[in-house]
Motif scaffolding. Structure first.
Motif, PDB file in Angstrom:
ATOM      1  N   ALA A 327       0.833  -1.201   0.000  1.00  0.00           N
ATOM      2  CA  ALA A 327       0.000   0.000   0.000  1.00  0.00           C
ATOM      3  C   ALA A 327       0.872   1.257   0.000  1.00  0.00           C
ATOM      4  O   ALA A 327       0.597   2.222  -0.705  1.00  0.00           O
ATOM      5  CB  ALA A 327      -0.924  -0.016   1.217  1.00  0.00           C
ATOM      6  N   LEU A 328       1.961   1.219   0.767  1.00  0.00           N
ATOM      7  CA  LEU A 328       2.841   2.392   0.866  1.00  0.00           C
ATOM      8  C   LEU A 328       3.683   2.606  -0.387  1.00  0.00           C
ATOM      9  O   LEU A 328       4.110   3.718  -0.669  1.00  0.00           O
ATOM     10  CB  LEU A 328       3.795   2.215   2.058  1.00  0.00           C
ATOM     11  CG  LEU A 328       3.327   2.727   3.414  1.00  0.00           C
ATOM     12  CD1 LEU A 328       4.338   2.331   4.483  1.00  0.00           C
ATOM     13  CD2 LEU A 328       3.162   4.244   3.406  1.00  0.00           C
ATOM     14  N   THR A 329       3.928   1.532  -1.127  1.00  0.00           N
ATOM     15  CA  THR A 329       4.824   1.642  -2.286  1.00  0.00           C
ATOM     16  C   THR A 329       4.302   2.650  -3.309  1.00  0.00           C
ATOM     17  O   THR A 329       5.086   3.328  -3.971  1.00  0.00           O
ATOM     18  CB  THR A 329       5.038   0.259  -2.925  1.00  0.00           C
ATOM     19  OG1 THR A 329       5.584  -0.599  -1.936  1.00  0.00           O
ATOM     20  CG2 THR A 329       6.008   0.320  -4.092  1.00  0.00           C
ATOM     21  N   GLY A 330       2.981   2.782  -3.425  1.00  0.00           N
ATOM     22  CA  GLY A 330       2.414   3.736  -4.379  1.00  0.00           C
ATOM     23  C   GLY A 330       2.920   5.153  -4.150  1.00  0.00           C
ATOM     24  O   GLY A 330       3.071   5.940  -5.089  1.00  0.00           O
ATOM     25  N   ARG A 331       3.214   5.477  -2.893  1.00  0.00           N
ATOM     26  CA  ARG A 331       3.710   6.817  -2.577  1.00  0.00           C
ATOM     27  C   ARG A 331       5.082   7.081  -3.180  1.00  0.00           C
ATOM     28  O   ARG A 331       5.528   8.216  -3.256  1.00  0.00           O
ATOM     29  CB  ARG A 331       3.785   7.015  -1.062  1.00  0.00           C
ATOM     30  CG  ARG A 331       2.448   6.949  -0.369  1.00  0.00           C
ATOM     31  CD  ARG A 331       1.576   8.059  -0.880  1.00  0.00           C
ATOM     32  NE  ARG A 331       0.322   8.111  -0.176  1.00  0.00           N
ATOM     33  CZ  ARG A 331      -0.122   9.215   0.443  1.00  0.00           C
ATOM     34  NH1 ARG A 331       0.567  10.314   0.429  1.00  0.00           N
ATOM     35  NH2 ARG A 331      -1.287   9.190   1.048  1.00  0.00           N
ATOM     36  N   ARG A 332       5.775   6.004  -3.548  1.00  0.00           N
ATOM     37  CA  ARG A 332       7.122   6.185  -4.079  1.00  0.00           C
ATOM     38  C   ARG A 332       7.117   6.680  -5.523  1.00  0.00           C
ATOM     39  O   ARG A 332       8.151   7.085  -6.049  1.00  0.00           O
ATOM     40  CB  ARG A 332       7.920   4.885  -3.939  1.00  0.00           C
ATOM     41  CG  ARG A 332       7.993   4.430  -2.485  1.00  0.00           C
ATOM     42  CD  ARG A 332       9.164   3.573  -2.218  1.00  0.00           C
ATOM     43  NE  ARG A 332      10.400   4.215  -2.622  1.00  0.00           N
ATOM     44  CZ  ARG A 332      11.544   3.568  -2.736  1.00  0.00           C
ATOM     45  NH1 ARG A 332      11.594   2.287  -2.497  1.00  0.00           N
ATOM     46  NH2 ARG A 332      12.641   4.199  -3.094  1.00  0.00           N
ATOM     47  N   ALA A 333       5.946   6.640  -6.162  1.00  0.00           N
ATOM     48  CA  ALA A 333       5.873   7.110  -7.554  1.00  0.00           C
ATOM     49  C   ALA A 333       6.368   8.556  -7.665  1.00  0.00           C
ATOM     50  O   ALA A 333       7.033   8.918  -8.639  1.00  0.00           O
ATOM     51  CB  ALA A 333       4.445   6.976  -8.077  1.00  0.00           C
TER      52      ALA A 333
ATOM     53  N   MET B  41       1.831   6.461   9.534  1.00  0.00           N
ATOM     54  CA  MET B  41       1.307   7.453  10.475  1.00  0.00           C
ATOM     55  C   MET B  41       1.911   8.827  10.181  1.00  0.00           C
ATOM     56  O   MET B  41       1.210   9.857  10.270  1.00  0.00           O
ATOM     57  CB  MET B  41       1.618   7.032  11.917  1.00  0.00           C
ATOM     58  CG  MET B  41       0.851   5.797  12.343  1.00  0.00           C
ATOM     59  SD  MET B  41       1.491   5.112  13.881  1.00  0.00           S
ATOM     60  CE  MET B  41       0.583   6.066  15.077  1.00  0.00           C
ATOM     61  N   ALA B  42       3.191   8.843   9.819  1.00  0.00           N
ATOM     62  CA  ALA B  42       3.839  10.132   9.532  1.00  0.00           C
ATOM     63  C   ALA B  42       3.203  10.773   8.300  1.00  0.00           C
ATOM     64  O   ALA B  42       2.958  11.987   8.276  1.00  0.00           O
ATOM     65  CB  ALA B  42       5.342   9.922   9.321  1.00  0.00           C
ATOM     66  N   ILE B  43       2.918   9.970   7.273  1.00  0.00           N
ATOM     67  CA  ILE B  43       2.277  10.520   6.064  1.00  0.00           C
ATOM     68  C   ILE B  43       0.891  11.060   6.417  1.00  0.00           C
ATOM     69  O   ILE B  43       0.519  12.171   6.050  1.00  0.00           O
ATOM     70  CB  ILE B  43       2.181   9.447   4.960  1.00  0.00           C
ATOM     71  CG1 ILE B  43       3.585   9.081   4.444  1.00  0.00           C
ATOM     72  CG2 ILE B  43       1.312   9.936   3.803  1.00  0.00           C
ATOM     73  CD1 ILE B  43       3.605   7.908   3.478  1.00  0.00           C
ATOM     74  N   ALA B 114       4.765  12.940   1.364  1.00  0.00           N
ATOM     75  CA  ALA B 114       5.047  11.500   1.307  1.00  0.00           C
ATOM     76  C   ALA B 114       6.441  11.151   1.813  1.00  0.00           C
ATOM     77  O   ALA B 114       6.622  10.126   2.464  1.00  0.00           O
ATOM     78  CB  ALA B 114       4.880  10.986  -0.126  1.00  0.00           C
ATOM     79  N   ASN B 115       7.440  11.987   1.485  1.00  0.00           N
ATOM     80  CA  ASN B 115       8.811  11.612   1.840  1.00  0.00           C
ATOM     81  C   ASN B 115       9.740  12.827   1.856  1.00  0.00           C
ATOM     82  O   ASN B 115      10.575  12.998   0.964  1.00  0.00           O
ATOM     83  CB  ASN B 115       9.326  10.558   0.846  1.00  0.00           C
ATOM     84  CG  ASN B 115      10.582   9.875   1.347  1.00  0.00           C
ATOM     85  OD1 ASN B 115      11.210  10.343   2.310  1.00  0.00           O
ATOM     86  ND2 ASN B 115      10.965   8.787   0.710  1.00  0.00           N
ATOM     87  N   PRO B 116       9.593  13.687   2.888  1.00  0.00           N
ATOM     88  CA  PRO B 116      10.440  14.896   2.938  1.00  0.00           C
ATOM     89  C   PRO B 116      11.931  14.560   3.026  1.00  0.00           C
ATOM     90  O   PRO B 116      12.771  15.338   2.577  1.00  0.00           O
ATOM     91  CB  PRO B 116       9.963  15.622   4.196  1.00  0.00           C
ATOM     92  CG  PRO B 116       9.049  14.707   4.916  1.00  0.00           C
ATOM     93  CD  PRO B 116       8.624  13.630   3.984  1.00  0.00           C
TER      94      PRO B 116
END
Lengths: 353, 125
Positions: A327-333, B41-43, B114-116
């Motif tokens: 589920a989290l991998t999508g954020r890596r796009a 949770m951070a996101i 998403a990833n700062p």
């Protein structure tokens, strides 16, 4: 493959018995005892099980650490089935590529519920963050990059036609034109518009290099998919995306930022700069790496990684697979999209961003 | 009007408890999942915090770009994606530049949530 996950289920006793019988049949052992059978962590697309088995006689006499590889509950498109992956692994093993020795395969669902193959279990770790930031390994990494370059060239020495690999998708399917069409078809179905990917794909369309004589490509040759035991390369893993293609596709994939883990600054897989990797490749291949062609494939790699990341989260969003990592991998796009912009926009980010 | 602490503040505290108190006593095989939970949770915390404030600047830029004040951001983004696919701005330098600026803004604003850390590792604040 070294880490053990909590078991999702204990295979039924009759399954263990069927597996033991299968192993005995494959190895001409009079009896096989399965001492350990438990799932290994790390395969997002395939499921791997560690087996410790004691063989009475036959070709594998004694205690053997093995791996059983089978499909995860939901797969992603464009991956080979297990029997096909087994055939690719055999071809690579025969060509002298460092891979876990493939032993037996079966499509009989009565044994393990779905088709699978068995290979030897190699020692070490494939944990990419550990590899890219281990201070003890640090001085060894350029040598490992060079070795990986040589291994990749050995894979690329396998050329069509190849009767045992007749099932592999045709080179036309891996050509940029076909991949671009696939990316766009996916984006047309995706609920969230991705303008950066569209922009990057447009660039790819305008810069397609001429075709080459195709070679066997691993198509997922990267840090995280090879095992190291100390500084020793013990196996190249995860052959499920293999197919005929442009050798520079594997080079671009290995070097793209998405696979550098803890060391974004080290362009060859997060383990070294490109020079040792290219040197190893060129010495084995006997031909030079073409940097502009590698650049094209590196841009395509970032687009492909982004699409795969979105597909992984689809497995949760659409497929209902309850897996937080997917589920989290999508954020890596978006990480891939930043890289596409950094590679292709010579002006860089505007000050307002 | 909701009671305090806010949702984002609760998430931040819960994440802190997870990482400081629970992670050290979890078995090794559960550590990866615990870290994934903490990342999620951070996101969620950053997204909740962001949505409590003004809409992202990129929405305004898109409206300006398409001269569509009050336009729905999702449909403007879809239009931008389509235009970029067909190379609609490639013959117009200024439009091409503006479109690219929107792409940068969009990407950086997504990564801030998403990833700062990835953003910082690439030299962006």
């Amino acid at each position: 493959m070294a880490d053990t996950a909590s078991p999702p289920f204990e295979p039924r006793r009759e399954r263990r018995a069927a597996l033991a019988q299968f192993l005995a049949g494959g190895s001409q052992a009079s009896h096989v005892e399965i001492i350990r059978l438990e799932p290994l962590r790390g395969g997002a697309i395939q499921e791997n099980w560690a087996i410790d088995a004691r063989f009475a006689g036959g070709t594998l006499a004694g205690e053997q650490p093995l791996v059983l590889r089978t499909a995860a509950p939901t797969g992603v498109p464009a991956s080979l089935d297990r029997l096909q992956e087994f055939a690719v692994l055999r071809a690579a093993f025969a060509a002298g590529v460092r891979v876990p020795e493939p032993l037996f395969a079966s499509e009989d669902a009565e044994i393990f519920g779905k088709p699978f193959f068995i290979m030897r279990r190699v020692t070490g770790t494939a944990a990419a963050y550990r590899i890219t930031r281990d201070p003890v390994l640090e001085p060894e990494l350029p040598g490992i990059a060079e070795r990986l370059g040589r291994e990749l060239a050995r894979i690329h020495a396998i050329r069509p036609p190849c009767a045992d690999l007749a099932f592999l998708p045709a080179y036309q399917d891996a050509r940029p034109e076909a991949q671009i069409a696939g990316f766009r078809a996916y984006l047309d179905r995706h609920p969230v518009p991705r303008p950066v990917l569209e922009w990057g794909i447009r660039w790819l369309e305008d810069h397609i290099p001429p075709p080459v004589e195709p070679v066997l490509c691993h198509h997922d040759f990267r840090t995280g998919n090879y095992m190291l035991d100390g500084n020793r390369l013990t196996g190249i893993l995860d052959w499920e995306f293999a197919g005929w293609g442009d050798p520079h596709e594997d080079i671009g994939w290995f070097c793209c930022k998405g696979w550098r883990f803890a060391r974004l600054d080290r362009e060859a897989g997060g383990i070294s700069d490109r020079a040792p990797f290219y040197r190893g490749y060129e010495s084995e291949a006997g031909s030079p790496v073409d940097p502009p062609r590698a650049f094209f494939w590196e841009v395509l790699a970032s687009v492909r990684w982004a699409i795969i990341a979105l597909q992984q989260s689809d497995r949760y969003m659409i497929g209902g697979e309850r897996n937080l990592e997917l589920a989290l991998t999508g954020r890596r796009a978006s990480e891939c999209e930043l890289e596409i912009l950094m590679l292709l926009d010579p002006n860089g980010a505007p000050s307002s961003a | 009007m909701r009671d305090l602490p806010t949702g984002p503040a609760l998430l931040a505290l819960a994440r802190d408890v997870l990482l400081r108190d629970l992670l050290p006593v979890l078995p090794d095989e559960a550590a990866l999942d615990a870290r994934l939970v903490a990342s999620s949770m951070a996101i969620a915390e950053r997204e909740a915090e962001a949505s409590a404030h003004a809409p992202p600047a990129v929405a305004g830029e898109l409206e300006k770009f398409y001269d569509a004040e009050g336009g729905e951001t999702a449909s403007l983004l879809r239009r931008l994606a389509h235009d970029l696919r067909t190379g609609a701005f490639e013959r117009s330098g200024p439009q091409d530049d503006q479109a690219r600026q929107i792409l940068w803004q969009l990407t950086i604003s997504k990564l801030r949530l998403a990833n700062p850390r990835f953003l910082a590792a690439n030299g962006f604040r």
